[in-house]
Design a protein around this motif. Structure first.
Motif, PDB file in Angstrom:
ATOM      1  N   GLY A  95      70.346  35.684  29.686  1.00  0.00           N
ATOM      2  CA  GLY A  95      70.173  36.246  28.443  1.00  0.00           C
ATOM      3  C   GLY A  95      71.298  37.480  28.148  1.00  0.00           C
ATOM      4  O   GLY A  95      72.010  37.598  28.909  1.00  0.00           O
ATOM      5  N   TYR A  96      71.331  37.720  26.683  1.00  0.00           N
ATOM      6  CA  TYR A  96      72.294  38.752  26.448  1.00  0.00           C
ATOM      7  C   TYR A  96      71.933  39.373  25.165  1.00  0.00           C
ATOM      8  O   TYR A  96      70.685  38.918  24.343  1.00  0.00           O
ATOM      9  N   LEU A  97      72.374  40.404  24.754  1.00  0.00           N
ATOM     10  CA  LEU A  97      72.208  41.353  23.497  1.00  0.00           C
ATOM     11  C   LEU A  97      73.531  42.021  23.205  1.00  0.00           C
ATOM     12  O   LEU A  97      74.172  42.061  24.071  1.00  0.00           O
ATOM     13  N   ALA A  98      73.575  42.318  21.840  1.00  0.00           N
ATOM     14  CA  ALA A  98      74.537  42.926  21.523  1.00  0.00           C
ATOM     15  C   ALA A  98      74.009  44.540  21.031  1.00  0.00           C
ATOM     16  O   ALA A  98      72.866  44.766  20.456  1.00  0.00           O
ATOM     17  N   SER A  99      75.059  45.467  21.413  1.00  0.00           N
ATOM     18  CA  SER A  99      74.786  46.780  21.225  1.00  0.00           C
ATOM     19  C   SER A  99      75.868  47.661  21.185  1.00  0.00           C
ATOM     20  O   SER A  99      76.787  47.602  21.800  1.00  0.00           O
ATOM     21  N   LEU A 134      67.774  40.862  28.676  1.00  0.00           N
ATOM     22  CA  LEU A 134      68.522  40.926  30.013  1.00  0.00           C
ATOM     23  C   LEU A 134      67.933  40.988  31.198  1.00  0.00           C
ATOM     24  O   LEU A 134      68.468  41.277  32.421  1.00  0.00           O
ATOM     25  N   LEU A 135      66.508  40.645  30.994  1.00  0.00           N
ATOM     26  CA  LEU A 135      65.836  40.303  32.340  1.00  0.00           C
ATOM     27  C   LEU A 135      65.824  39.175  32.900  1.00  0.00           C
ATOM     28  O   LEU A 135      65.608  38.634  34.100  1.00  0.00           O
ATOM     29  N   GLY A 157      78.423  47.495  19.504  1.00  0.00           N
ATOM     30  CA  GLY A 157      79.916  46.804  19.573  1.00  0.00           C
ATOM     31  C   GLY A 157      80.348  45.983  20.784  1.00  0.00           C
ATOM     32  O   GLY A 157      81.331  45.471  20.935  1.00  0.00           O
ATOM     33  N   VAL A 158      79.200  45.997  21.742  1.00  0.00           N
ATOM     34  CA  VAL A 158      79.339  45.427  22.888  1.00  0.00           C
ATOM     35  C   VAL A 158      78.274  44.244  23.288  1.00  0.00           C
ATOM     36  O   VAL A 158      77.139  44.402  22.819  1.00  0.00           O
ATOM     37  N   ILE A 159      78.832  43.287  23.545  1.00  0.00           N
ATOM     38  CA  ILE A 159      77.664  42.230  24.228  1.00  0.00           C
ATOM     39  C   ILE A 159      77.575  42.253  25.678  1.00  0.00           C
ATOM     40  O   ILE A 159      78.411  42.506  26.573  1.00  0.00           O
ATOM     41  N   VAL A 160      76.294  42.505  25.976  1.00  0.00           N
ATOM     42  CA  VAL A 160      75.913  42.580  27.380  1.00  0.00           C
ATOM     43  C   VAL A 160      75.028  41.378  27.692  1.00  0.00           C
ATOM     44  O   VAL A 160      74.070  40.869  27.117  1.00  0.00           O
ATOM     45  N   ALA A 161      75.463  40.829  28.948  1.00  0.00           N
ATOM     46  CA  ALA A 161      74.794  39.645  29.525  1.00  0.00           C
ATOM     47  C   ALA A 161      74.501  39.651  30.764  1.00  0.00           C
ATOM     48  O   ALA A 161      75.012  40.370  31.487  1.00  0.00           O
ATOM     49  N   LYS A 162      73.418  38.812  31.105  1.00  0.00           N
ATOM     50  CA  LYS A 162      72.955  38.702  32.534  1.00  0.00           C
ATOM     51  C   LYS A 162      73.553  37.199  32.862  1.00  0.00           C
ATOM     52  O   LYS A 162      72.909  36.327  32.379  1.00  0.00           O
ATOM     53  N   THR A 163      74.430  37.235  33.682  1.00  0.00           N
ATOM     54  CA  THR A 163      74.868  35.917  34.023  1.00  0.00           C
ATOM     55  C   THR A 163      73.829  34.962  34.918  1.00  0.00           C
ATOM     56  O   THR A 163      72.727  35.333  35.127  1.00  0.00           O
ATOM     57  N   THR A 164      74.240  33.642  34.970  1.00  0.00           N
ATOM     58  CA  THR A 164      73.076  32.683  35.621  1.00  0.00           C
ATOM     59  C   THR A 164      73.151  33.213  37.090  1.00  0.00           C
ATOM     60  O   THR A 164      72.102  32.840  37.881  1.00  0.00           O
ATOM     61  N   THR A 165      73.941  33.901  37.413  1.00  0.00           N
ATOM     62  CA  THR A 165      73.871  34.268  39.121  1.00  0.00           C
ATOM     63  C   THR A 165      73.147  35.699  39.362  1.00  0.00           C
ATOM     64  O   THR A 165      73.057  36.244  40.099  1.00  0.00           O
ATOM     65  N   GLY A 166      72.868  36.326  37.817  1.00  0.00           N
ATOM     66  CA  GLY A 166      72.140  37.606  38.104  1.00  0.00           C
ATOM     67  C   GLY A 166      72.939  39.005  37.912  1.00  0.00           C
ATOM     68  O   GLY A 166      72.599  39.935  37.915  1.00  0.00           O
ATOM     69  N   SER A 167      74.362  38.708  37.522  1.00  0.00           N
ATOM     70  CA  SER A 167      74.933  39.886  37.438  1.00  0.00           C
ATOM     71  C   SER A 167      75.210  40.080  35.998  1.00  0.00           C
ATOM     72  O   SER A 167      74.840  39.598  35.118  1.00  0.00           O
ATOM     73  N   TYR A 168      75.462  41.368  35.808  1.00  0.00           N
ATOM     74  CA  TYR A 168      75.625  42.066  34.395  1.00  0.00           C
ATOM     75  C   TYR A 168      76.979  42.158  33.918  1.00  0.00           C
ATOM     76  O   TYR A 168      77.762  42.688  34.947  1.00  0.00           O
ATOM     77  N   ILE A 169      77.367  41.743  32.731  1.00  0.00           N
ATOM     78  CA  ILE A 169      78.829  41.785  32.244  1.00  0.00           C
ATOM     79  C   ILE A 169      78.787  42.362  30.843  1.00  0.00           C
ATOM     80  O   ILE A 169      77.794  42.135  30.283  1.00  0.00           O
ATOM     81  N   ALA A 170      79.770  42.864  30.506  1.00  0.00           N
ATOM     82  CA  ALA A 170      79.972  43.437  29.299  1.00  0.00           C
ATOM     83  C   ALA A 170      81.238  43.455  28.722  1.00  0.00           C
ATOM     84  O   ALA A 170      82.214  43.593  29.388  1.00  0.00           O
ATOM     85  N   VAL A 171      81.310  42.941  27.316  1.00  0.00           N
ATOM     86  CA  VAL A 171      82.706  42.698  26.715  1.00  0.00           C
ATOM     87  C   VAL A 171      82.515  43.108  25.107  1.00  0.00           C
ATOM     88  O   VAL A 171      81.374  43.090  24.773  1.00  0.00           O
TER      89      VAL A 171
END
Length: 141
Positions: free
Chosen positions: A61-65, A56-57, A67-81
């Protein structure tokens, strides 16, 4: 045991198996039509200084934790679904180049906002909020 008793027992046994199989089919079709939802009551924090969370740095990049996927977008924002596809609950991956969440099993894709881009999924993903404080990334509903 005479022939009549045998046929009666065989019929009841066959009917029982048919009923059990139909109940199983009904459950699968209910899930498919209703869609798979993500976990509820989500509230956890990831320490970005830990090597386990280093994906996530990096933008993309992304990881699952939990039951949720947490990602860092190409613009640097964090999203989770939610981690599971709403079609048949297969795990999703994040594709930063396409700015989407993707199911390798049947090809469903979702925008970074969790909206269905292509089928067979027909239900949007559950989206979670994220807040970054220092090196602590909180994911919550």
């Amino acid at each position: 045991m005479d022939r009549k008793e045998f046929l009666s027992i065989a019929g009841i046994t066959a009917a029982s198996f048919a009923l059990i199989n139909c109940m199983g089919c009904s459950k699968q079709s209910d899930n498919a039509s209703a869609g798979i939802t993500g976990p509820t009551g989500v509230d956890f924090t990831l320490d970005l200084s830990l090597s386990a969370n280093s994906a996530l740095l990096v933008n993309g990049g992304y990881l699952a934790s939990k039951g949720v996927i947490v990602a860092k977008t190409t613009t640097g924002s964090y999203i989770a679904v939610q981690q599971s596809c709403t079609h048949e609950s297969y795990p999703l991956i994040y594709q930063s180049s396409g700015q989407q969440f993707f199911c390798n099993n049947h090809g469903s894709a979702f925008t970074e906002a969790g909206v269905v881009k292509n089928s067979p999924a027909n239900r949007n993903l559950t989206v979670y909020q994220t807040t970054l404080t220092g090196t602590s990334l909180r994911i919550f509903s």
